[in-house]
Design an enzyme around this catalytic site. Sequence first.
Site, PDB file in Angstrom:
ATOM      1  N   GLY A  22       0.816  -1.197   0.000  1.00 56.56           N
ATOM      2  CA  GLY A  22       0.000   0.000   0.000  1.00 56.56           C
ATOM      3  C   GLY A  22       0.851   1.248   0.000  1.00 56.56           C
ATOM      4  N   GLY A  24       0.245   5.516   1.044  1.00 53.95           N
ATOM      5  CA  GLY A  24      -0.580   6.628   1.462  1.00 53.95           C
ATOM      6  C   GLY A  24       0.117   7.928   1.139  1.00 53.95           C
ATOM      7  N   THR A  28       4.700   4.307   2.777  1.00 52.23           N
ATOM      8  CA  THR A  28       4.470   3.096   1.999  1.00 52.23           C
ATOM      9  C   THR A  28       4.474   1.909   2.958  1.00 52.23           C
ATOM     10  OG1 THR A  28       6.842   2.865   1.544  1.00 52.23           O
ATOM     11  CG2 THR A  28       5.511   3.983  -0.123  1.00 52.23           C
ATOM     12  N   LYS A  45       6.211  -0.196   7.620  1.00 58.76           N
ATOM     13  CA  LYS A  45       5.729   1.087   7.114  1.00 58.76           C
ATOM     14  C   LYS A  45       6.905   2.055   7.067  1.00 58.76           C
ATOM     15  CE  LYS A  45       2.137   4.538   8.046  1.00 58.76           C
ATOM     16  NZ  LYS A  45       1.019   4.870   8.951  1.00 58.76           N
ATOM     17  N   ASP A 146      -8.432   9.399  13.550  1.00 57.84           N
ATOM     18  CA  ASP A 146      -8.682   9.044  12.153  1.00 57.84           C
ATOM     19  C   ASP A 146      -9.329   7.657  12.075  1.00 57.84           C
ATOM     20  OD1 ASP A 146      -8.683   9.500   9.393  1.00 57.84           O
ATOM     21  OD2 ASP A 146      -6.691   8.642   9.118  1.00 57.84           O
TER      22      ASP A 146
END
Length: 179
Positions: A22, A24, A28, A45, A146
């Site tokens: 993924g 964002g 990554t 991450k 979030d």
Amino acid sequence: MRNVAAGGDVIDARWRLVAQRGEGTFGTLWVADDEKFAGRQVAVKFLKPEFVDVPEIARRFDNEAHALGILRHENIVAVLDRGKWQGVLYIVMEYVEGTTLADHIADAQESGALTLPTAAAIFDQICSGVAVAHRLPDVGPIVHRDLKPENVMLASDVHGRMRVKILDFGIAQLGNRRG
């Protein structure tokens, strides 16, 4: 700007990157093999290289690692390590194989399979994890800020039961600090 990592790279002589999963705005996400524990996969991450020299973003990334490193709960993704590799910050977390709550809801809407007991079980587990984050005595409450279906994973535990994992504390408020 080049990618921070590539498949096959070994981070700090332990985490062998397998595949990027993924990306964002600020980071990554990779799946990696743990070289010390054969067969264990983890999620790594990375802060994107273009943000390494942006103090506020680097601080938020470090705050996420700190928040997750403090939290210990079955419904919150666990942090295993953090550090800096080739000048880029990274966080190593447990790998959660499953589907996001967002995808689960979309699939259930199509099939009509989301039942009230299932929704209640998901909600209860989310609340359980959030409650622990809000009650940390040493650093004060951690507020996710979030929490949304895309940041909640649904997976099966070793007994085949659905387990919720809350992810992405990137903009969490830690105690009385902002960040």
